[in-house]
Design an enzyme around this catalytic site. Sequence first.
Site, mmCIF file in Angstrom:
data_model
loop_
_atom_site.group_PDB
_atom_site.id
_atom_site.type_symbol
_atom_site.label_atom_id
_atom_site.label_comp_id
_atom_site.label_asym_id
_atom_site.label_seq_id
_atom_site.Cartn_x
_atom_site.Cartn_y
_atom_site.Cartn_z
ATOM 1 N N HIS A 72 0.840 -1.210 0.000
ATOM 2 C CA HIS A 72 0.000 0.000 0.000
ATOM 3 C C HIS A 72 0.870 1.253 0.000
ATOM 4 C CE1 HIS A 72 -4.124 -1.665 1.536
ATOM 5 N NE2 HIS A 72 -3.604 -2.404 0.566
ATOM 6 N N TYR A 202 -9.487 5.258 7.800
ATOM 7 C CA TYR A 202 -9.761 5.579 9.204
ATOM 8 C C TYR A 202 -10.758 6.744 9.195
ATOM 9 C CZ TYR A 202 -5.254 3.279 10.347
ATOM 10 O OH TYR A 202 -4.207 2.389 10.496
ATOM 11 N N PRO A 294 -4.423 0.461 18.836
ATOM 12 C CA PRO A 294 -4.191 -0.004 17.454
ATOM 13 C C PRO A 294 -4.320 1.088 16.383
ATOM 14 C CG PRO A 294 -6.321 -0.746 18.245
ATOM 15 C CD PRO A 294 -5.646 -0.092 19.406
ATOM 16 N N LYS A 298 0.790 -0.095 15.129
ATOM 17 C CA LYS A 298 2.191 -0.244 15.544
ATOM 18 C C LYS A 298 2.490 -1.520 16.323
ATOM 19 C CE LYS A 298 3.765 3.355 13.628
ATOM 20 N NZ LYS A 298 4.417 3.013 12.369
ATOM 21 N N TYR A 385 3.793 6.708 10.188
ATOM 22 C CA TYR A 385 2.976 5.528 9.843
ATOM 23 C C TYR A 385 3.832 4.449 9.166
ATOM 24 C CZ TYR A 385 -1.361 3.053 8.631
ATOM 25 O OH TYR A 385 -2.371 2.125 8.543
#
Length: 394
Positions: A72, A202, A294, A298, A385
């Site tokens: 991704h 998200y 979450p 990580k 990220y």
Amino acid sequence: MKTQVAIIGAGPSGLLLGQLLHNAGIDNIIIERVTPDHVLSRIRAGLLEEGFVEMVKEAGVYDRMGKEGLVHDGFEIAFDGQIRRIDLKKYSGGKQVVVYGQTEITKDLMDARDASSAQTVYEVSDVEIHDPKTDSPYVTYTTKEGNHERIDCDYVAGCDGFHGVSRKTIPENMRTEHEKLYNVGWLGVLSDTPPISDELIYGTSDRGFFLCSMRSETRSRYYVDVTMEEKVEDWSDHRFWEELKSRLPESIRGNLVTGPSIEKSIAPLRSFITEPMQYGHLFLVGDAAHIVPPTGAKGLNLASSDVNYLYRIMLKVYKENKPEAIEQYSKLCLKRIWKSEHFSWWMTTMLHKLSDNTFELGVQKSELDYFTGTETGLRVIAENYVGLPYDEVE
Ligand code: APR
Ligand code: PHB
């Protein structure tokens, strides 16, 4: 029994460490409380940083991940009726993440271990760590047949998770625990339905947080946040899908493909770190030392962060005859862990309604608008990220 490194726990931390050490000719034995099937039954996120993927390649366990993992370049954040994309590749200097379930990487590591001559003992009990402050620690345990065993070793790797024995082996007056509990949990559903989007989404809405994730192109993973009073048995599939739909932006709601849940659970959100992460010849690794909410994906990546440092330190000890290299473990781990704890906390505070204070809610919206709407903000999210670089081991 005698070995160089006794590893407690056959989760991702223990298995990855065991494979790396075995390949380097460093003898190790893994002891595990439950059965292999029980370890594999745990449904956990599998959003892997490049650092983790490199460790898996170094462990020689990359084949299936290379074929089945989904690479991704970005993900999306939905808020205030809009959806903004975080272009990870552009804002992290070309890095990407790989979607590959934790169950899958654990299975690959178990297969590699089974194919090696390395010893793994499952279904042990009464594990105790003795003399960790000496050069000759040892571990005792009882086998499922009821035999009392002892492993003499040079070092003990506590890869036994949050509820394990390793952290508690460090005297309370020698360790400091830092914890933040959120008053929310994530209700998660796994379903054999095509993901709503090619990338993760998200989001935060008036009804709360949601996450649209996936395990493959035919298996999806969805979450909505709930209060800790909620019980999973009160959530039928229908109720879950209706709640998720009500939180999705209008523009994508029609793309959601629902279906029967094959797994459904509620996990509480918690931030936790214990310092130091070592006590003499005992090293805490992964969830044994730290827990993250979450939201930053990580958990698994921090396990591999610690494994990376302990593995490289063991190479210094056994291949370069530098036993003093162990002194740097805790400091190296914690420098990176705290930054990932911060990122996970920050993403959680940005995306969850944790208070009714209208000022805090206003700040939250402006923070989302700034960090998803400016090059500077996008770079901050992307760099964290995809995972901050690992420091060198001296
Ligand atoms: N003796 C032997 N084994 C033990 C003991 C014990 N006393 N206590 C716990 N274990 C085992 C557990 O059964 C588990 O299989 O240690 C293993 C720890 O694995 P994890 O909890 O998965 O921790 P870790 O390997 O660090 O992986 C972290 O797993 O929980 C997720 O979100 C977390 O993705 C992260 C990853
Ligand atoms: C998941 O796919 O389970 C997942 C993905 C990203 C997260 C958390 C969970 O941040």
